[in-house]
Design a protein around this motif. Structure first.
Motif, PDB file in Angstrom:
ATOM      1  N   VAL A   1       0.884  -1.136  -0.091  1.00 22.24           N
ATOM      2  CA  VAL A   1      -0.137   0.037  -0.075  1.00 22.24           C
ATOM      3  C   VAL A   1       1.039   1.177  -0.120  1.00 22.24           C
ATOM      4  CG1 VAL A   1      -1.857   1.373   1.214  1.00 22.24           C
ATOM      5  CG2 VAL A   1      -1.768  -1.105   1.463  1.00 22.24           C
ATOM      6  N   TYR A   2       0.821   2.148  -0.902  1.00 21.20           N
ATOM      7  CA  TYR A   2       1.350   3.166  -1.154  1.00 21.20           C
ATOM      8  C   TYR A   2       0.514   4.348  -0.851  1.00 21.20           C
ATOM      9  CZ  TYR A   2       4.368   0.332  -3.938  1.00 21.20           C
ATOM     10  OH  TYR A   2       5.032  -0.710  -4.384  1.00 21.20           O
ATOM     11  N   THR A   3       1.390   5.263   0.259  1.00 18.76           N
ATOM     12  CA  THR A   3       0.393   6.664   0.563  1.00 18.76           C
ATOM     13  C   THR A   3       1.407   7.591   1.319  1.00 18.76           C
ATOM     14  OG1 THR A   3      -1.311   7.299   2.176  1.00 18.76           O
ATOM     15  CG2 THR A   3       0.245   5.697   3.035  1.00 18.76           C
ATOM     16  N   THR A   4       0.723   8.790   1.350  1.00 19.82           N
ATOM     17  CA  THR A   4       1.804   9.961   1.958  1.00 19.82           C
ATOM     18  C   THR A   4       1.254  10.141   3.387  1.00 19.82           C
ATOM     19  OG1 THR A   4       0.176  11.633   0.865  1.00 19.82           O
ATOM     20  CG2 THR A   4       2.345  10.820  -0.064  1.00 19.82           C
ATOM     21  N   THR A   5       2.220  10.744   3.892  1.00 19.69           N
ATOM     22  CA  THR A   5       1.888  11.206   5.401  1.00 19.69           C
ATOM     23  C   THR A   5       1.712  12.759   5.706  1.00 19.69           C
ATOM     24  OG1 THR A   5       4.021  11.420   6.203  1.00 19.69           O
ATOM     25  CG2 THR A   5       3.204   9.299   6.075  1.00 19.69           C
ATOM     26  N   PRO A   6       1.116  12.984   6.585  1.00 15.73           N
ATOM     27  CA  PRO A   6       1.262  14.382   7.068  1.00 15.73           C
ATOM     28  C   PRO A   6       2.479  15.028   7.348  1.00 15.73           C
ATOM     29  CG  PRO A   6      -0.735  13.376   8.111  1.00 15.73           C
ATOM     30  CD  PRO A   6       0.226  12.414   7.676  1.00 15.73           C
ATOM     31  N   LYS A   7       3.519  14.220   7.483  1.00 15.19           N
ATOM     32  CA  LYS A   7       4.764  14.669   7.884  1.00 15.19           C
ATOM     33  C   LYS A   7       5.898  14.807   6.538  1.00 15.19           C
ATOM     34  CE  LYS A   7       4.696  13.700  12.708  1.00 15.19           C
ATOM     35  NZ  LYS A   7       5.345  14.930  13.462  1.00 15.19           N
ATOM     36  N   ASN A   8       5.102  14.997   5.340  1.00 14.71           N
ATOM     37  CA  ASN A   8       5.707  15.019   4.113  1.00 14.71           C
ATOM     38  C   ASN A   8       6.655  13.728   3.804  1.00 14.71           C
ATOM     39  OD1 ASN A   8       6.427  16.879   1.948  1.00 14.71           O
ATOM     40  ND2 ASN A   8       8.520  16.996   2.807  1.00 14.71           N
ATOM     41  N   MET A   9       6.067  12.403   4.079  1.00 11.99           N
ATOM     42  CA  MET A   9       6.728  11.309   3.668  1.00 11.99           C
ATOM     43  C   MET A   9       5.868  10.476   2.699  1.00 11.99           C
ATOM     44  SD  MET A   9       9.411  11.663   5.461  1.00 11.99           S
ATOM     45  CE  MET A   9      10.183  10.000   5.540  1.00 11.99           C
ATOM     46  N   LEU A  10       6.554   9.783   1.931  1.00  9.75           N
ATOM     47  CA  LEU A  10       6.313   8.768   1.160  1.00  9.75           C
ATOM     48  C   LEU A  10       6.214   7.403   1.761  1.00  9.75           C
ATOM     49  CD1 LEU A  10       4.866   7.699  -1.829  1.00  9.75           C
ATOM     50  CD2 LEU A  10       7.270   7.812  -2.517  1.00  9.75           C
ATOM     51  N   ASP A  11       5.163   6.742   1.796  1.00 11.18           N
ATOM     52  CA  ASP A  11       5.401   5.260   2.622  1.00 11.18           C
ATOM     53  C   ASP A  11       4.848   4.232   1.800  1.00 11.18           C
ATOM     54  OD1 ASP A  11       6.150   6.600   4.875  1.00 11.18           O
ATOM     55  OD2 ASP A  11       4.304   6.294   5.801  1.00 11.18           O
ATOM     56  N   ALA A  12       5.588   2.987   1.811  1.00 15.84           N
ATOM     57  CA  ALA A  12       5.054   1.741   1.250  1.00 15.84           C
ATOM     58  C   ALA A  12       4.922   0.875   2.675  1.00 15.84           C
ATOM     59  CB  ALA A  12       6.037   1.123   0.328  1.00 15.84           C
ATOM     60  N   LEU A  13       3.717   0.282   2.337  1.00 17.10           N
ATOM     61  CA  LEU A  13       3.275  -0.620   3.667  1.00 17.10           C
ATOM     62  C   LEU A  13       2.818  -2.033   3.065  1.00 17.10           C
ATOM     63  CD1 LEU A  13       0.706   2.034   5.453  1.00 17.10           C
ATOM     64  CD2 LEU A  13       3.289   1.590   6.011  1.00 17.10           C
ATOM     65  N   ASN A  14       3.291  -2.668   3.968  1.00 19.83           N
ATOM     66  CA  ASN A  14       2.881  -4.463   3.676  1.00 19.83           C
ATOM     67  C   ASN A  14       1.342  -4.156   3.649  1.00 19.83           C
ATOM     68  OD1 ASN A  14       1.850  -7.208   4.555  1.00 19.83           O
ATOM     69  ND2 ASN A  14       4.062  -7.506   4.229  1.00 19.83           N
ATOM     70  N   ALA A  15       0.669  -4.779   2.733  1.00 20.78           N
ATOM     71  CA  ALA A  15      -0.861  -4.553   2.774  1.00 20.78           C
ATOM     72  C   ALA A  15      -1.531  -5.665   3.849  1.00 20.78           C
ATOM     73  CB  ALA A  15      -1.186  -5.062   1.369  1.00 20.78           C
ATOM     74  N   HIS A  16      -0.545  -6.693   4.077  1.00 16.58           N
ATOM     75  CA  HIS A  16      -1.412  -7.690   5.018  1.00 16.58           C
ATOM     76  C   HIS A  16      -1.071  -7.433   6.393  1.00 16.58           C
ATOM     77  CE1 HIS A  16      -2.205 -10.189   1.436  1.00 16.58           C
ATOM     78  NE2 HIS A  16      -1.211  -9.999   1.143  1.00 16.58           N
ATOM     79  N   THR A  17       0.091  -6.777   6.978  1.00 14.68           N
ATOM     80  CA  THR A  17       0.298  -6.635   8.180  1.00 14.68           C
ATOM     81  C   THR A  17       0.481  -5.055   8.477  1.00 14.68           C
ATOM     82  OG1 THR A  17       2.878  -6.273   7.846  1.00 14.68           O
ATOM     83  CG2 THR A  17       1.937  -8.570   7.982  1.00 14.68           C
ATOM     84  N   GLY A  18       0.499  -4.263   7.510  1.00 14.59           N
ATOM     85  CA  GLY A  18       0.670  -2.711   7.858  1.00 14.59           C
ATOM     86  C   GLY A  18       1.981  -2.271   8.308  1.00 14.59           C
ATOM     87  N   ALA A  19       2.945  -3.106   7.948  1.00 14.07           N
ATOM     88  CA  ALA A  19       4.294  -3.055   8.586  1.00 14.07           C
ATOM     89  C   ALA A  19       4.997  -1.996   7.500  1.00 14.07           C
ATOM     90  CB  ALA A  19       5.237  -4.208   8.652  1.00 14.07           C
TER      91      ALA A  19
END
Length: 87
Positions: free
Chosen positions: A12-30
């Protein structure tokens, strides 16, 4: 700030309010990887647009369009598509 969420290949790819681009494991959220974005507001009142195509994650980040390796998060290229506001 808002973002369009993208899910591809178990991430899962998303951005955060702290100006970051994150990639998260879709099953665990890690957190798999995280990158700091160039722009603090995004191109459209804080909204970022993400797309995954052929193993690349594309994001319009304010004045630039960036391409990342979707698996590793390595920045592949950055193209400036609009002048900075101060110009």
């Amino acid at each position: 700030m808002m973002t369009e969420l993208v899910v591809a290949n178990g991430l899962v790819y998303t951005t955060t309010p702290k100006n970051m681009l994150d990639a998260l494991n879709a099953h665990t959220g890690a957190l798999v990887w995280q990158r700091e974005l160039l722009s603090r507001n995004g191109p459209d009142a804080g909204r970022y647009y993400l797309s995954v195509v052929n193993g690349f994650l594309y994001i319009n980040d304010g004045p630039s369009l960036d391409a990342y390796n979707a698996v590793t998060g390595a920045l592949i290229w950055r193209r400036f598509i609009a002048p900075d506001e101060g110009m």
